[in-house]
Motif scaffolding. Structure first.
Motif, PDB file in Angstrom:
ATOM      1  N   ALA A   1       0.836  -1.206   0.000  1.00  0.00           N
ATOM      2  CA  ALA A   1       0.000   0.000   0.000  1.00  0.00           C
ATOM      3  C   ALA A   1       0.865   1.247   0.000  1.00  0.00           C
ATOM      4  O   ALA A   1       0.568   2.231  -0.690  1.00  0.00           O
ATOM      5  CB  ALA A   1      -0.920  -0.006   1.215  1.00  0.00           C
ATOM      6  N   ARG A   2       1.964   1.216   0.770  1.00  0.00           N
ATOM      7  CA  ARG A   2       2.866   2.364   0.833  1.00  0.00           C
ATOM      8  C   ARG A   2       3.479   2.644  -0.546  1.00  0.00           C
ATOM      9  O   ARG A   2       3.601   3.811  -0.952  1.00  0.00           O
ATOM     10  CB  ARG A   2       3.958   2.115   1.872  1.00  0.00           C
ATOM     11  CG  ARG A   2       4.938   3.279   2.008  1.00  0.00           C
ATOM     12  CD  ARG A   2       5.981   3.043   3.079  1.00  0.00           C
ATOM     13  NE  ARG A   2       5.428   3.226   4.420  1.00  0.00           N
ATOM     14  CZ  ARG A   2       5.209   2.250   5.292  1.00  0.00           C
ATOM     15  NH1 ARG A   2       5.503   0.996   4.964  1.00  0.00           N
ATOM     16  NH2 ARG A   2       4.712   2.503   6.489  1.00  0.00           N
ATOM     17  N   VAL A   3       3.862   1.599  -1.261  1.00  0.00           N
ATOM     18  CA  VAL A   3       4.455   1.754  -2.597  1.00  0.00           C
ATOM     19  C   VAL A   3       3.460   2.437  -3.540  1.00  0.00           C
ATOM     20  O   VAL A   3       3.810   3.355  -4.291  1.00  0.00           O
ATOM     21  CB  VAL A   3       4.891   0.391  -3.166  1.00  0.00           C
ATOM     22  CG1 VAL A   3       5.276   0.527  -4.643  1.00  0.00           C
ATOM     23  CG2 VAL A   3       6.055  -0.167  -2.372  1.00  0.00           C
ATOM     24  N   VAL A   4       2.194   1.994  -3.496  1.00  0.00           N
ATOM     25  CA  VAL A   4       1.174   2.591  -4.362  1.00  0.00           C
ATOM     26  C   VAL A   4       0.928   4.042  -3.973  1.00  0.00           C
ATOM     27  O   VAL A   4       0.831   4.931  -4.825  1.00  0.00           O
ATOM     28  CB  VAL A   4      -0.144   1.786  -4.290  1.00  0.00           C
ATOM     29  CG1 VAL A   4      -1.230   2.470  -5.117  1.00  0.00           C
ATOM     30  CG2 VAL A   4       0.063   0.373  -4.795  1.00  0.00           C
ATOM     31  N   LEU A   5       0.839   4.313  -2.672  1.00  0.00           N
ATOM     32  CA  LEU A   5       0.593   5.677  -2.203  1.00  0.00           C
ATOM     33  C   LEU A   5       1.727   6.624  -2.590  1.00  0.00           C
ATOM     34  O   LEU A   5       1.491   7.806  -2.868  1.00  0.00           O
ATOM     35  CB  LEU A   5       0.393   5.682  -0.689  1.00  0.00           C
ATOM     36  CG  LEU A   5      -0.945   5.110  -0.204  1.00  0.00           C
ATOM     37  CD1 LEU A   5      -0.939   4.908   1.303  1.00  0.00           C
ATOM     38  CD2 LEU A   5      -2.102   6.024  -0.612  1.00  0.00           C
ATOM     39  N   LEU A   6       2.951   6.137  -2.615  1.00  0.00           N
ATOM     40  CA  LEU A   6       4.076   6.966  -3.049  1.00  0.00           C
ATOM     41  C   LEU A   6       3.935   7.352  -4.525  1.00  0.00           C
ATOM     42  O   LEU A   6       4.400   8.416  -4.950  1.00  0.00           O
ATOM     43  CB  LEU A   6       5.400   6.227  -2.833  1.00  0.00           C
ATOM     44  CG  LEU A   6       5.862   6.107  -1.370  1.00  0.00           C
ATOM     45  CD1 LEU A   6       7.063   5.166  -1.262  1.00  0.00           C
ATOM     46  CD2 LEU A   6       6.211   7.482  -0.797  1.00  0.00           C
ATOM     47  N   LYS A   7       3.283   6.484  -5.308  1.00  0.00           N
ATOM     48  CA  LYS A   7       3.082   6.773  -6.735  1.00  0.00           C
ATOM     49  C   LYS A   7       1.956   7.776  -6.965  1.00  0.00           C
ATOM     50  O   LYS A   7       1.989   8.531  -7.940  1.00  0.00           O
ATOM     51  CB  LYS A   7       2.763   5.484  -7.494  1.00  0.00           C
ATOM     52  CG  LYS A   7       3.914   4.503  -7.601  1.00  0.00           C
ATOM     53  CD  LYS A   7       3.482   3.281  -8.400  1.00  0.00           C
ATOM     54  CE  LYS A   7       4.629   2.284  -8.561  1.00  0.00           C
ATOM     55  NZ  LYS A   7       4.213   1.076  -9.324  1.00  0.00           N
ATOM     56  N   ILE A   8       0.962   7.786  -6.074  1.00  0.00           N
ATOM     57  CA  ILE A   8      -0.225   8.612  -6.320  1.00  0.00           C
ATOM     58  C   ILE A   8      -0.299   9.831  -5.405  1.00  0.00           C
ATOM     59  O   ILE A   8      -1.316  10.521  -5.378  1.00  0.00           O
ATOM     60  CB  ILE A   8      -1.523   7.783  -6.193  1.00  0.00           C
ATOM     61  CG1 ILE A   8      -1.684   7.235  -4.779  1.00  0.00           C
ATOM     62  CG2 ILE A   8      -1.547   6.663  -7.211  1.00  0.00           C
ATOM     63  CD1 ILE A   8      -3.001   6.478  -4.558  1.00  0.00           C
ATOM     64  N   ASN A   9       0.773  10.092  -4.651  1.00  0.00           N
ATOM     65  CA  ASN A   9       0.854  11.299  -3.835  1.00  0.00           C
ATOM     66  C   ASN A   9       2.098  12.100  -4.222  1.00  0.00           C
ATOM     67  O   ASN A   9       3.057  11.552  -4.768  1.00  0.00           O
ATOM     68  CB  ASN A   9       0.888  10.953  -2.352  1.00  0.00           C
ATOM     69  CG  ASN A   9      -0.476  10.513  -1.842  1.00  0.00           C
ATOM     70  OD1 ASN A   9      -1.342  11.318  -1.540  1.00  0.00           O
ATOM     71  ND2 ASN A   9      -0.675   9.201  -1.754  1.00  0.00           N
ATOM     72  N   ASP A  10       2.088  13.389  -3.888  1.00  0.00           N
ATOM     73  CA  ASP A  10       3.155  14.282  -4.338  1.00  0.00           C
ATOM     74  C   ASP A  10       4.443  14.164  -3.540  1.00  0.00           C
ATOM     75  O   ASP A  10       5.507  14.545  -4.021  1.00  0.00           O
ATOM     76  CB  ASP A  10       2.662  15.734  -4.294  1.00  0.00           C
ATOM     77  CG  ASP A  10       1.517  15.977  -5.259  1.00  0.00           C
ATOM     78  OD1 ASP A  10       1.470  15.272  -6.293  1.00  0.00           O
ATOM     79  OD2 ASP A  10       0.683  16.847  -4.983  1.00  0.00           O
ATOM     80  N   SER A  11       4.368  13.654  -2.310  1.00  0.00           N
ATOM     81  CA  SER A  11       5.565  13.555  -1.483  1.00  0.00           C
ATOM     82  C   SER A  11       5.475  12.340  -0.576  1.00  0.00           C
ATOM     83  O   SER A  11       4.390  11.789  -0.346  1.00  0.00           O
ATOM     84  CB  SER A  11       5.737  14.811  -0.637  1.00  0.00           C
ATOM     85  OG  SER A  11       4.694  14.907   0.320  1.00  0.00           O
ATOM     86  N   GLU A  12       6.629  11.941  -0.044  1.00  0.00           N
ATOM     87  CA  GLU A  12       6.666  10.796   0.870  1.00  0.00           C
ATOM     88  C   GLU A  12       5.900  11.113   2.152  1.00  0.00           C
ATOM     89  O   GLU A  12       5.208  10.250   2.698  1.00  0.00           O
ATOM     90  CB  GLU A  12       8.124  10.443   1.188  1.00  0.00           C
ATOM     91  CG  GLU A  12       8.261   9.182   2.030  1.00  0.00           C
ATOM     92  CD  GLU A  12       9.721   8.780   2.213  1.00  0.00           C
ATOM     93  OE1 GLU A  12       9.972   7.930   3.080  1.00  0.00           O
ATOM     94  OE2 GLU A  12      10.577   9.327   1.492  1.00  0.00           O
ATOM     95  N   LYS A  13       6.022  12.350   2.628  1.00  0.00           N
ATOM     96  CA  LYS A  13       5.310  12.739   3.836  1.00  0.00           C
ATOM     97  C   LYS A  13       3.803  12.634   3.640  1.00  0.00           C
ATOM     98  O   LYS A  13       3.076  12.117   4.500  1.00  0.00           O
ATOM     99  CB  LYS A  13       5.688  14.183   4.205  1.00  0.00           C
ATOM    100  CG  LYS A  13       4.984  14.692   5.450  1.00  0.00           C
ATOM    101  CD  LYS A  13       5.344  16.146   5.720  1.00  0.00           C
ATOM    102  CE  LYS A  13       4.566  16.678   6.921  1.00  0.00           C
ATOM    103  NZ  LYS A  13       4.849  18.118   7.179  1.00  0.00           N
ATOM    104  N   GLU A  14       3.319  13.116   2.510  1.00  0.00           N
ATOM    105  CA  GLU A  14       1.891  13.052   2.196  1.00  0.00           C
ATOM    106  C   GLU A  14       1.414  11.603   2.104  1.00  0.00           C
ATOM    107  O   GLU A  14       0.326  11.266   2.571  1.00  0.00           O
ATOM    108  CB  GLU A  14       1.631  13.783   0.879  1.00  0.00           C
ATOM    109  CG  GLU A  14       0.162  13.967   0.544  1.00  0.00           C
ATOM    110  CD  GLU A  14      -0.033  14.756  -0.738  1.00  0.00           C
ATOM    111  OE1 GLU A  14      -1.009  14.483  -1.456  1.00  0.00           O
ATOM    112  OE2 GLU A  14       0.815  15.638  -1.022  1.00  0.00           O
TER     113      GLU A  14
END
Length: 521
Positions: A246-259
């Motif tokens: 899930a983290r890998v996918v979220l990194l692709k669809i969000n603008d930053s790692e923090k977000e």
């Protein structure tokens, strides 16, 4: 831009003492704020393109649904000539697709919870394409019905899973537009179906309808390739306790790692606990069938808007537009099919307009404009068919009223129905509740489509559309009292809109407990 040598460890003042021969680590320093801003903007642009591509690929099944709806409106004329089917068989052939699709919608919720959102999209395409091939090669009405039943199950899967998937990967600011994509692709498919009718109508009647249906199989290749491009829903991955994926996918669809990390924590809290425990299917259905007051409000809004989308008669307008125009006074098949192409262009144009407005104006203003516009057009169509039939002005008014009706539908009730039903439910209930709403939509569609010819014979076509106009008036009231504004809110924030003060206090206590546990861990 420069390269600065620093030692791994510095003193308390932050100054590194670098002895002779010490290993030095070189890091890239960005001295220009404009360059940093450019890097950030590029990242945002790439993220938007990636999410856009995912939404497009996830919506491809909707082209198949739209094409089937559009092409059947003209193909039924030639199927009747070739297979000599009765009027009742025509109603059953047209309407059974919606009725049987409820099986796919009901199974789709559980299937998407087990297989995942992504692979449920693929399964929907396989089932639909198999049914489409059977229909195109059918030697008799019975075989044609078998293919129709299979296609209906595939459509049931497709109509419930695409909006859910898109809602779960989209940012709040663009979720309305992106979740409207399935409705856009349905309209595009309908337009292609109308054009196919017109293009192949000159072939012999025992061949043309088979070609019309067979052309709908072509998108399957694109759908197969799309499955290797789009990611799985991060929210589904969290529920499955596959946090790293899930983290890998979220990194692709969000603008930053923090977000991405913040969003991951939000999803975990929404899923019910920090480690995203799995939900039992029986518990989910128990909560839906015996709902709490907030869930009851969500179900009324989600299922109600789905039913109003269909009982206002949009599918009869699409499926039976040649019948409507024939009743208005148009006689030749080519003119009838040309008029339906105009309807298809109008429907597609206004759904594109809706895309640009849904996240700017909001859901509720567009729903008001849509339902009021549909009411006016339905009453106008009824009056033109009743008092101006076969007159030139009557024909023009009928075409204008039908185009106005589909335009009003496409700018609001059409796309927003799927947006709302995919975003208002909490994560633990989203797939099953969206499936239930899709069932309501398909049952309503099937009931209206299968009874239109019979009801029209009893109270005339004009009388039937007058009834649709009255129902559309009720839809205006439903929007006013039951539909909240969800523009710009995250999926987790929308859940709060349906809670009263007592529910909010209880929810705040639970979330505070979860956050404290996460901080300790």
């Amino acid at each position: 831009m420069g390269l600065v040598g620093v030692q791994e460890n510095g003193n308390e003042d932050g100054i590194s003492e670098i002895p002779m021969g010490a290993k030095t680590k070189y890091i890239k320093m960005t001295s220009d704020p404009l360059e940093e801003d450019q890097v950030l903007q590029n990242k945002k642009h790439e993220t938007k393109k990636y999410i856009f591509a995912c939404a497009v690929f996830a919506s491809l099944n909707s082209v198949l649904l739209g094409y089937d709806v559009g092409v059947m409106s003209g193909a039924i004329i030639f199927i009747q000539e070739d297979l000599k089917i009765t009027e009742v068989q025509q109603e059953v052939l047209v309407g059974i697709l919606s009725i049987i699709s409820l099986l796919g919608s009901l199974a789709g919720g559980k299937t998407s919870d087990v297989l995942g959102r992504k692979w449920t999209i693929g399964l929907a395409a396989v089932i639909f394409q198999t049914g489409g091939a059977v229909m195109a090669l059918a030697p008799s009405f019975k075989v044609l019905m078998i293919g129709r039943l299979m296609a209906g199950v595939g459509i049931g899967f497709g109509v419930m899973i695409a909006p859910v998937y898109i809602a779960e990967i989209s940012p709040a600011i663009a979720r309305g537009s992106l979740t409207s994509f399935p409705e856009i692709f349905i309209n595009f498919g309908i337009l292609l179906g109308y054009i196919s009718n017109y293009a192949f109508s000159g072939l012999p009647s025992h061949i043309n309808w088979r070609v019309m249906l067979g052309v709908g199989l072509l998108p399957s290749v694109v759908i197969a390739l799309a499955l290797f491009v789009i990611p799985e829903s991060p929210r589904w991955l969290v529920v499955q306790n596959r946090i790293e994926e899930a983290r890998v996918v979220l990194l692709k669809i969000n603008d930053s790692e923090k977000e991405a990390e913040e969003k991951l924590q939000e999803i975990q809290v929404a899923a019910g606990s920090a480690n995203a425990d799995k939900y039992e299917s029986k518990a989910v259905w128990k909560e839906i069938l015996c709902p709490t007051p907030p869930v009851r409000r969500m179900l009324i809004t989600g299922c109600g808007i789905q039913c109003f989308q269909q009982v206002t008669g949009i599918d009869t307008t699409v499926y039976y537009s040649p019948t409507i125009f024939k009743n208005a006074g148009i006689t030749s098949n080519s003119e009838l099919l040309a008029a339906t192409v105009a309807v298809g262009f109008t429907k597609t144009l206004f759904i594109l307009i809706a895309i640009f407005l849904i996240d700017k104006l909001g859901r509720k203003p567009l729903l008001y404009a849509s339902t009021i516009g549909m009411t006016v057009c339905l009453f106008s169509l009824s009056l033109s068919l009743a008092f101006l039939s076969h007159a030139k002005v009557g024909i023009a008014l009928a075409i204008l009223a039908v185009c106005g009706n589909v335009a009003s539908f496409s700018v609001g009730l059409g796309p927003i129905c799927w947006v709302l039903s995919s975003e208002i439910f909490p994560l633990r209930l989203r797939a099953q509740a969206a499936a239930l709403g899709a069932v309501g939509s398909r049952v309503s569609s099937g009931a209206i489509s299968m009874s239109f010819l019979s009801v029209s014979r009893a109270i005339t076509v004009a009388g039937t559309f007058f009834v649709f106009g009255v129902i559309s008036c009720c839809a205006v009231a439903f929007v006013h009292y039951c539909v909240p504004e969800t523009r710009g809110k995250t999926l987790e924030e929308i859940e709060v809109l349906f809670k009263d003060e007592d529910d909010l206090e209880e929810s705040e206590v639970e979330m505070g407990d979860v956050e404290r546990l996460m901080q300790k861990s």
